[in-house]
Scaffold this motif. Structure first.
Motif, PDB file in Angstrom:
ATOM      1  N   LEU A  49    -104.391   6.301 -20.760  1.00 54.68           N
ATOM      2  CA  LEU A  49    -103.857   4.999 -21.145  1.00 54.68           C
ATOM      3  C   LEU A  49    -104.961   3.951 -21.077  1.00 54.68           C
ATOM      4  O   LEU A  49    -105.744   3.914 -20.130  1.00 54.68           O
ATOM      5  CB  LEU A  49    -102.711   4.594 -20.218  1.00 54.68           C
ATOM      6  N   GLN A  54    -101.685   0.534 -19.638  1.00 54.57           N
ATOM      7  CA  GLN A  54    -101.406   0.687 -18.212  1.00 54.57           C
ATOM      8  C   GLN A  54    -100.652  -0.522 -17.682  1.00 54.57           C
ATOM      9  O   GLN A  54     -99.692  -0.388 -16.908  1.00 54.57           O
ATOM     10  CB  GLN A  54    -102.713   0.878 -17.443  1.00 54.57           C
ATOM     11  N   HIS A  57     -97.110  -0.393 -18.929  1.00 52.27           N
ATOM     12  CA  HIS A  57     -96.398   0.683 -18.243  1.00 52.27           C
ATOM     13  C   HIS A  57     -95.991   0.261 -16.832  1.00 52.27           C
ATOM     14  O   HIS A  57     -94.849   0.484 -16.399  1.00 52.27           O
ATOM     15  CB  HIS A  57     -97.287   1.929 -18.203  1.00 52.27           C
ATOM     16  N   ARG A  62     -87.356   2.103 -15.194  1.00 50.56           N
ATOM     17  CA  ARG A  62     -86.667   3.235 -15.812  1.00 50.56           C
ATOM     18  C   ARG A  62     -85.223   3.309 -15.332  1.00 50.56           C
ATOM     19  O   ARG A  62     -84.926   2.944 -14.207  1.00 50.56           O
ATOM     20  CB  ARG A  62     -87.388   4.549 -15.500  1.00 50.56           C
ATOM     21  N   PHE A  71     -87.597   4.330 -20.417  1.00 45.57           N
ATOM     22  CA  PHE A  71     -88.469   3.220 -20.025  1.00 45.57           C
ATOM     23  C   PHE A  71     -87.982   1.934 -20.673  1.00 45.57           C
ATOM     24  O   PHE A  71     -87.604   1.907 -21.847  1.00 45.57           O
ATOM     25  CB  PHE A  71     -89.900   3.517 -20.469  1.00 45.57           C
ATOM     26  N   SER A  94     -93.506   2.347 -30.082  1.00 41.82           N
ATOM     27  CA  SER A  94     -92.784   2.130 -28.826  1.00 41.82           C
ATOM     28  C   SER A  94     -92.547   0.649 -28.605  1.00 41.82           C
ATOM     29  O   SER A  94     -92.898  -0.186 -29.451  1.00 41.82           O
ATOM     30  CB  SER A  94     -93.582   2.705 -27.651  1.00 41.82           C
ATOM     31  N   ASP A 116     -88.041   1.829 -24.766  1.00 42.60           N
ATOM     32  CA  ASP A 116     -88.559   2.935 -25.578  1.00 42.60           C
ATOM     33  C   ASP A 116     -87.395   3.880 -25.842  1.00 42.60           C
ATOM     34  O   ASP A 116     -86.783   4.397 -24.901  1.00 42.60           O
ATOM     35  CB  ASP A 116     -89.665   3.691 -24.828  1.00 42.60           C
ATOM     36  N   PHE A 122     -92.889   5.736 -23.396  1.00 41.83           N
ATOM     37  CA  PHE A 122     -92.878   6.216 -22.017  1.00 41.83           C
ATOM     38  C   PHE A 122     -91.530   6.805 -21.606  1.00 41.83           C
ATOM     39  O   PHE A 122     -91.348   7.160 -20.443  1.00 41.83           O
ATOM     40  CB  PHE A 122     -93.261   5.083 -21.061  1.00 41.83           C
ATOM     41  N   SER A 123     -90.599   6.888 -22.534  1.00 43.53           N
ATOM     42  CA  SER A 123     -89.325   7.543 -22.238  1.00 43.53           C
ATOM     43  C   SER A 123     -89.479   9.054 -22.357  1.00 43.53           C
ATOM     44  O   SER A 123     -90.461   9.560 -22.907  1.00 43.53           O
ATOM     45  CB  SER A 123     -88.233   7.054 -23.204  1.00 43.53           C
ATOM     46  N   GLY A 251     -99.538   6.405 -27.041  1.00 43.25           N
ATOM     47  CA  GLY A 251     -98.106   6.342 -26.768  1.00 43.25           C
ATOM     48  C   GLY A 251     -97.356   7.507 -27.366  1.00 43.25           C
ATOM     49  O   GLY A 251     -96.414   8.037 -26.761  1.00 43.25           O
ATOM     50  N   PHE A 254     -98.111  10.675 -25.266  1.00 45.15           N
ATOM     51  CA  PHE A 254     -97.570  10.649 -23.904  1.00 45.15           C
ATOM     52  C   PHE A 254     -96.336  11.551 -23.846  1.00 45.15           C
ATOM     53  O   PHE A 254     -95.441  11.479 -24.673  1.00 45.15           O
ATOM     54  CB  PHE A 254     -97.199   9.208 -23.532  1.00 45.15           C
ATOM     55  N   ASN A 255     -96.300  12.428 -22.840  1.00 47.64           N
ATOM     56  CA  ASN A 255     -95.194  13.393 -22.699  1.00 47.64           C
ATOM     57  C   ASN A 255     -95.033  14.292 -23.925  1.00 47.64           C
ATOM     58  O   ASN A 255     -93.924  14.710 -24.268  1.00 47.64           O
ATOM     59  CB  ASN A 255     -93.866  12.685 -22.423  1.00 47.64           C
TER      60      ASN A 255
END
Length: 291
Positions: A49, A54, A57, A62, A71, A94, A116, A122-123, A251, A254-255
């Motif tokens: 990030l 960051q 975030h 959450r 998120f 996002s 999100d 970030f979800s 973004g 991420f995940n």
């Protein structure tokens, strides 16, 4: 005992056997080089990030929706106002899309909320999940209930993918559905809400309609392909900076969000299937804009 090449002509036999051995060794070398490279590429870790991401975030929170972590950001702004604005982002980005106008919105509204969607930012981004506009609308309703705003009149500011989610929320409000939001104003921006005038890009079409290819393409999509595709959405004088493109890509990655793009893109087909519901909600409902 290994099989032997047999031919009436010893010279031909020797030449053919040597060629076969050479070919096998060539493929072995290709495999030794390409397989590890492919393994590394397909499992490459997501980018780190940036400081700006960051900060975004860390400022968020959450809550749990149907077993998935979502998120969101919630900030209090203007004093003497009770207005609440809810920001609904687009595909494939996002809530960070709103970062440049976050502070100006805080100066205008008492409360500014962004989230999100499932499969974004970030979800959580569950694989094998059937992503739908209906679920994302329920997610927005659940978030506002979680924040104690179920009875509050809200202003919706939506973009792209978020436009269709907003129209589903508008439909529920118009139909007086249980748990629906009370919408004070609605602002839609840059969304293909009329299916007959929206023409998906080739990559989008392949990802959403060709399951055999989509699983491969979601893994092979890289930053260069992503930035070029997203850049086509912008005009020649409004192109994002390299840093902004990189934040969008980060973004998405991420995940492992790149691996669910094909599932999320089903919203384009849903727009066509439910056109009368969503366009009808827009054309039959008058929402006064006081901004």
């Amino acid at each position: 005992m290994p099989p032997q090449c047999i031919s009436p002509n010893p010279i031909t036999t020797s030449t053919r056997c040597a060629a076969e051995i050479e070919m096998k060794e060539w493929w072995l070398h290709v495999g030794l080089i390409c397989i590890p490279l492919a393994a590394v590429y397909l499992h490459i870790p997501p980018p780190q990030l940036s400081p700006a991401l960051q900060k975004w975030h860390k400022a968020g929170e959450r809550f749990t929706f149907r077993g998935s972590r979502v998120f969101y950001r919630d900030s209090f702004g203007a004093l003497g106002s009770s207005d609440v604005v809810v920001l609904l982002h687009g595909f494939p980005t996002s809530s960070y899309d709103w970062n440049k106008i976050w502070e100006p919105l805080n100066q205008r509204f008492h409360r500014v909320i962004a989230l999100d969607f499932l499969g974004f930012g970030f979800s959580d981004k569950p694989r094998g999940h059937k992503y739908s506009v209906f679920e994302q609308a329920s997610l927005v309703e659940a978030l506002l209930a979680h924040l104690g705003l179920a009875e509050q009149r809200v202003n919706l500011l939506a973009h792209d993918y978020g436009d269709t989610v907003a129209l589903e929320l508008l439909f529920r409000s118009d139909q007086n559905r249980t748990g629906h939001l009370t919408i004070n104003s609605l602002c839609l921006s840059n969304g293909g809400i009329f299916p007959e005038t929206h023409f998906p890009r080739l990559l989008q079409t392949v990802l959403k309609d060709f399951s055999l290819l989509s699983a491969l393409l979601t893994r092979l999509t890289n930053y260069m392909i992503f930035s070029r595709g997203v850049g086509e959405v912008f005009g020649p004088y409004t192109q994002p900076t390299d840093a902004e493109f990189w934040d969008m890509w980060t973004g998405l990655r991420f995940n492992d969000g790149n691996l669910v793009m094909d599932s999320v893109l089903q919203y384009i087909n849903q727009r066509t299937k439910h056109r009368d519901r969503w366009v009808g909600a827009l054309t039959s409902t008058f929402v006064p804009c006081e901004w």
